[in-house]
Motif scaffolding. Structure first.
Motif, PDB file in Angstrom:
ATOM      1  N   HIS A  60      -8.796  -8.295  13.294  1.00  9.31           N
ATOM      2  CA  HIS A  60      -8.396  -7.107  12.498  1.00  9.31           C
ATOM      3  C   HIS A  60      -8.108  -7.707  11.007  1.00  9.31           C
ATOM      4  O   HIS A  60      -7.293  -8.166  10.687  1.00  9.31           O
TER       5      HIS A  60
ATOM      6  N   HIS B  61      -9.401  -5.611   7.219  1.00  5.10           N
ATOM      7  CA  HIS B  61     -10.084  -4.481   6.568  1.00  5.10           C
ATOM      8  C   HIS B  61     -10.837  -4.947   5.553  1.00  5.10           C
ATOM      9  O   HIS B  61     -10.337  -5.783   4.825  1.00  5.10           O
TER      10      HIS B  61
ATOM     11  N   HIS C  88      -5.161   1.878  15.310  1.00  4.37           N
ATOM     12  CA  HIS C  88      -3.864   1.536  14.775  1.00  4.37           C
ATOM     13  C   HIS C  88      -2.751   2.386  15.089  1.00  4.37           C
ATOM     14  O   HIS C  88      -2.791   3.510  15.179  1.00  4.37           O
TER      15      HIS C  88
HETATM   16 ZN   LIG Z   1      -5.010  -2.506   9.777  1.00  5.23          ZN
END
Ligand SMILES: [Zn+2]
Ligand SMILES: Nc1ncnc2[nH]cnc12
Length: 322
Positions: free
Chosen positions: A11, A13, A189
């Motif tokens: 995880h 971004h 999420h």
């Molecule tokens: Zn995130």
């Protein structure tokens, strides 16, 4: 010390991993004023909503295919340098469209960065296309359709990120149906900014194998049992949770409680420089602040590989390396 441990990240971004120094150089290159968002080498935000605004503004200084290749290569090189063997990057082709680069060029820059990094260190990476909740259900459906139609073998998952307080998960279920029907792995999420109900919504409407964060499930003991029974894997990002004030300190963070209740947990960095963290620090926190042994940390890394959105041959090869 955790430097000797092999690491895996599920995880992170991509734009959220942008090193401040690289972002500053990009801003200079394009003559963009980001002095409100980047000061003294640190990204500037004060709550979840302003973090999302800062994130979008910072993303705007990555504009070309080569910018994305460089950003991806830079982050994966950093991961490889701390013994990371596998990384899943959360990417937003919609963002590529919004900045005028186009989704295909955005993706091909990222894939080139993966290729360059893999050539140097052998690090494996896959891409999770995300929809952004605050751009509404139609845009998230568009992201799912893109992920499916792109036919890009590195795109192996679909996610929903962004403003968790906007709408309910069911509003976005159609996008996940599209991704599921095409065989993409599903993660979402939930239980980060919103409470346990949001995790329940995610399980009911999406049936994901993984949940991004999910830590506020701890507010509902029946839900914790449901997660354990289902074997749902949580992508836990403790440094992010503390930076965003989800929990006041590591002593009250539920990582250990969730693990001891039988929930399958893993550790990741989310948006590392925004939250003054790194995957290296998250592993150090697991050992230090949470007191996990090497064997327990390796167990979480193994869980991450078991839950990774990869083909079985790659999974076997990764498991053999830890
Ligand atoms: Zn995130
Ligand atoms: N921590 C986070 N939560 C939700 N959306 C995000 N987008 C980037 N980072 C995020």
């Amino acid at each position: 010390m955790t430097s000797h441990l092999k690491k895996v990240e599920l995880h992170c971004h991509l734009e959220g991993a942008a090193p401040p120094a690289l972002t500053a150089a990009q801003a200079r290159k394009y003559g963009v004023d980001i002095s409100a968002e980047l000061r003294d080498g640190a990204y500037v935000w004060h709550d979840f909503a302003s973090f999302l605004v800062c994130y979008d503004k910072i993303s705007e200084v990555y504009r070309t295919e080569e910018d994305y290749a460089l950003l991806t290569e830079t982050y994966l090189d950093e991961l490889a340098g701390i013994n990371t063997i596998y990384s899943e990057l959360i990417v937003s082709p919609d963002h590529g469209k919004r900045i005028g680069l186009g989704a295909d060029a955005y993706m091909s820059g990222i894939c080139e960065g993966i290729r360059r990094a893999r050539e140097k260190s052998g690090i494996e990476a896959r891409l999770i296309v995300t929809g952004e909740r605050h751009f509404g259900p139609e845009s998230v459906i568009g992201a799912a359709e893109y992920a499916v139609k792109a036919g890009n073998p590195l795109i192996t998952g679909f996610n929903l990120a962004g403003e968790e307080r906007m709408g309910r998960v069911a509003d976005y279920a159609r996008a996940f149906d599209i991704a599921r029907d095409a065989g993409l792995g599903l993660t979402i999420h939930a239980g980060e900014v919103c409470g346990a109900f949001s995790v329940t919504d995610a399980l009911d409407a999406v049936r994901p194998s993984r949940i991004g964060h999910g830590v506020r499930a701890v507010e509902d003991i029946d839900l914790v049992k449901r997660l354990a029974d289902l074997g749902t894997v949580l992508e836990v990002c403790p440094g992010s949770n503390i930076a965003l004030g989800v929990f006041p300190d590591f002593a009250s963070h539920p990582l250990r409680r969730l693990k001891e209740a039988g929930v399958r947990v893993t550790i990741s960095s989310d948006d590392p420089p925004f939250f003054h963290t790194s995957l290296e620090r998250e592993y150090e926190l697991a050992a230090g602040a949470f007191g996990f042994s090497d064997a327990e940390i390796n167990g979480m890394t193994q869980t991450a590989i078991e839950a990774a959105f990869v083909d079985e041959e790659t999974r076997k090869a990764l498991l053999a390396r830890i």
